[in-house]
Write an enzyme that holds these catalytic residues in place. Structure first.
Site, short mmCIF file in Angstrom:
data_model
loop_
_atom_site.label_atom_id
_atom_site.label_comp_id
_atom_site.label_asym_id
_atom_site.label_seq_id
_atom_site.Cartn_x
_atom_site.Cartn_y
_atom_site.Cartn_z
N ASP A 93 0.86 -1.18 0.00
CA ASP A 93 0.00 0.00 0.00
C ASP A 93 0.90 1.23 0.00
O ASP A 93 1.39 1.68 1.04
CB ASP A 93 -0.91 -0.02 1.23
CG ASP A 93 -2.02 1.01 1.13
OD1 ASP A 93 -2.08 1.73 0.12
OD2 ASP A 93 -2.83 1.09 2.06
N ALA A 94 1.14 1.77 -1.19
CA ALA A 94 2.06 2.90 -1.34
C ALA A 94 1.37 4.11 -1.97
O ALA A 94 1.85 5.23 -1.80
CB ALA A 94 3.25 2.49 -2.21
N LYS A 95 0.29 3.89 -2.70
CA LYS A 95 -0.48 4.98 -3.33
C LYS A 95 0.41 5.90 -4.14
O LYS A 95 0.28 7.13 -4.09
CB LYS A 95 -1.28 5.75 -2.29
CG LYS A 95 -2.29 4.89 -1.54
CD LYS A 95 -3.09 5.72 -0.54
CE LYS A 95 -4.12 4.87 0.19
NZ LYS A 95 -3.49 3.90 1.13
N ARG A 96 1.29 5.33 -4.93
CA ARG A 96 2.21 6.12 -5.73
C ARG A 96 1.47 6.78 -6.90
O ARG A 96 0.50 6.22 -7.41
CB ARG A 96 3.34 5.25 -6.28
CG ARG A 96 4.17 4.54 -5.23
CD ARG A 96 4.82 5.49 -4.26
NE ARG A 96 5.89 4.85 -3.50
CZ ARG A 96 6.33 5.30 -2.33
NH1 ARG A 96 5.78 6.37 -1.80
NH2 ARG A 96 7.32 4.68 -1.71
#
Length: 270
Positions: A93-96
């Site tokens: 879960d990095a939401k890049r």
């Protein structure tokens, strides 16, 4: 196997739609882990090993590791999951979300450094910010669509040619962006009506659904809104309500009880 194949196999084998979120906060660790140099890894490993019988996936949130200079422990953790619990996919879960050349580096980070099976991305900058992730064969890309936070409506409900913006994102993901067949969408359990709408747009595409547990999303409404005809199609995430179910040295056992209860509650409505 590809991310989607691994996920489908995990749903069938485990008979679980539960995704256990790993958001380690050292200030909340029990006393036995205080001040240990590898406390984050030790805590998360214990949670993973205790909850794996009840989960179909895990979702470490990179910020909790990076803020504590524990990226090496995140690498160890994902390697541990792959080695000790094969077949349970790991979603980073990095939401890049950045321009193509930078996205290439973020993709390398997620898939080569951390060896994640999938990563969350922000679509605000359009397809060329997502495309570099698709170059990593068999890896999953999970696009933010209708998020669980209240402020998500500030942008996601903007009217675009008579449709809210999150409808547009869902349709683009399903019809134009899913070039490698490995895309999924994030849709929050706090908005079950929107979960149902997105499911109607994207068919059997997997939905990562945060918001049950500590955020208060309704499990029954979420499952009925988001399940596919086969009773799957969802990674229903719970983080804090599971990993911090216990505060003492038996924290892992308490997490296992919470994970089993959550899995069983989800399965009531499949």
């Amino acid at each position: 196997m590809s991310f989607i194949d691994t996920l489908n196999a995990a749903w069938t084998r485990t008979q679980s739609l539960l995704c256990v979120g790993l958001d380690p906060e050292p200030s909340k660790f029990p006393g036995a882990l205080k001040n240990r140099p590898d406390a984050i890894f030790d805590f998360c490993r214990a949670i993973v090993d205790a909850t794996a019988p009840y989960a179909s996936s895990f979702k470490p949130q990179i910020a909790y590791f990076a803020a504590n200079r524990a990226e090496d422990q995140l690498e160890q953790l994902i390697a541990h999951i792959h080695e000790q619990h094969p077949g349970l996919p790991v979603i980073l879960d990095a939401k890049r979300g950045d321009i193509g050349s930078t996205a290439e580096q973020y993709a390398r980070e997620a898939f080569e450094r951390y060896d994640a099976d999938a990563v969350t991305v922000n679509p605000y900058m359009g397809f060329d910010s997502i495309e570099p992730y698709l170059a990593h064969e068999g890896r999953g890309v999970i696009v933010l669509c209708r998020t669980s936070n209240p402020g998500g409506s500030d942008l996601q409900f903007l009217n675009t040619d008579g449709r809210p913006l999150y409808h547009v994102v869902a349709r683009l993901a399903a019809e134009k962006w899913n070039a490698n067949g490995q895309l999924g969408l994030v849709v929050g359990a706090t908005f079950p009506r929107e979960v149902e709408v997105v499911r109607g747009i994207v068919g059997d595409m997997p939905l990562l659904i945060p918001g049950i547990g500590a955020q208060g999303g309704d499990v029954e409404a979420t499952v009925r809104a988001g399940r596919t005809e086969g009773g799957a199609g969802m990674l229903i995430n719970s983080s804090r309500a599971i990993i911090y179910a216990g505060k003492d040295d038996d924290f892992a056992a308490a997490a296992a009880v919470a994970a089993k209860k959550t899995r069983d509650n989800i399965n009531l409505y499949r």
